[in-house]
Design an enzyme around this catalytic site. Structure first.
Site, short mmCIF file in Angstrom:
data_model
loop_
_atom_site.label_atom_id
_atom_site.label_comp_id
_atom_site.label_asym_id
_atom_site.label_seq_id
_atom_site.Cartn_x
_atom_site.Cartn_y
_atom_site.Cartn_z
N GLU A 49 36.71 33.86 45.47
CA GLU A 49 37.95 34.55 45.16
C GLU A 49 37.82 35.99 45.65
O GLU A 49 36.89 36.70 45.25
CB GLU A 49 38.25 34.53 43.66
CG GLU A 49 38.73 33.17 43.16
CD GLU A 49 39.20 33.21 41.71
OE1 GLU A 49 39.06 34.26 41.06
OE2 GLU A 49 39.67 32.17 41.22
N ASP A 60 43.57 43.21 34.69
CA ASP A 60 42.16 43.50 34.92
C ASP A 60 41.66 44.61 34.01
O ASP A 60 42.38 45.56 33.70
CB ASP A 60 41.94 43.88 36.38
CG ASP A 60 42.20 42.72 37.32
OD1 ASP A 60 41.60 41.66 37.09
OD2 ASP A 60 43.00 42.87 38.25
#
Length: 271
Positions: A49, A60
């Site tokens: 990824e 995040d």
């Protein structure tokens, strides 16, 4: 069959679990991204990824936020990320690459142009964090038409209806976010993950990768026992953030190899 589907089919046949590492493209050094990708593959990654830097990465935690900020400060854009994938493909045609990021850079690029450019670069899947499945059917179809697997997130709070919606449009694999909150946060509760996986498996016809909160071989092995794949990101980004530049590639490969050994050990124990 896509490269991601082939990878998971081979893993299932071998009785092994997938290892899916995440790094942010362009961090800590844009010139090293392709080298890092090769280190991940050499260490035993099944799927890579690759994060597309974005100025407001709301899902995040601070580690990946800082990573995104550093990459943006060095001028890294979606076009640079696609160029990195293309360079990676010059010598690796087997390891699937998934772009993970947010809708804004893709929409600015143009969804149709992105699908064509990503396919030409050698991208295998795309996970857009802020595309809810209820609104992503057209996007998912455009990705599939280009030969790219649209990948979606599920969470502990996902209802059966949301899981079923994802099951209709996802391909490649789904990414189960094992903790509420942002990446890199909290402590894993493997029993709660194990309790949620059957509800996902019964409604989603693709493998389930589990991520968020996986930091070492021990937690990776525990999660592998209840899932099809383990996704690890913040810990790797942290490793690259703190490693000496001359030792970063070797440190990354060694850490991935340790995780790979742990996952293969879990698979052998289960046999």
């Amino acid at each position: 069959m896509s490269r991601i589907q082939q990878t998971f089919a081979a893993l299932a046949q071998q009785g092994r679990k997938g290892l899916i590492p995440f790094i942010t493209a362009g961090d800590p050094d844009p010139a090293k991204t392709v080298e890092f990708m090769h280190a991940l593959a050499a260490g035993g990654a099944d799927v890579i990824e690759l994060g597309v830097p974005f100025s407001d990465p709301m899902a995040d935690g601070p580690v990946i936020q800082r990573s995104s900020e550093r990459a943006l400060a060095r001028g890294v854009t979606l076009k640079h990320v696609l160029a990195d994938v293309k360079r990676f493909r010059e010598t690796n045609q087997t390891t699937p690459v998934v772009l993970m990021g947010y809708a804004n850079p893709i929409e600015r690029h143009g969804v149709d142009a992105f699908a064509a450019d990503a396919r030409a670069a050698g991208v295998d899947g795309v996970l857009v964090v802020d595309y809810p499945p209820e609104e992503a059917a057209v996007f998912a179809e455009k990705m599939r038409a280009a030969g790219i697997d649209p990948i979606f997130l599920l969470a502990p709070t996902s209802t059966d209806a949301r899981i079923a919606e994802v099951g209709k449009i996802a391909s490649g694999y789904v990414y189960y976010v094992s903790l509420k909150g942002v990446t890199g946060a909290g402590n894993l509760d493997v029993s709660s993950i194990a309790g949620k996986i059957p509800a996902i498996k019964s409604r989603v016809p693709v493998p389930v990768g589990v991520g968020f909160g996986i930091r070492d071989a021990e937690t990776a092995r525990a999660v592998a026992e209840v899932s099809d794949a383990v996704v690890i990101g913040s810990r790797l980004v942290q490793l690259l953030e703190s490693a000496a530049p001359e030792g970063a590639v070797a440190a990354l490969q060694a850490f991935i190899a340790e995780l790979r050994a742990a996952l293969d050990g879990a698979a052998n124990t289960a046999r």
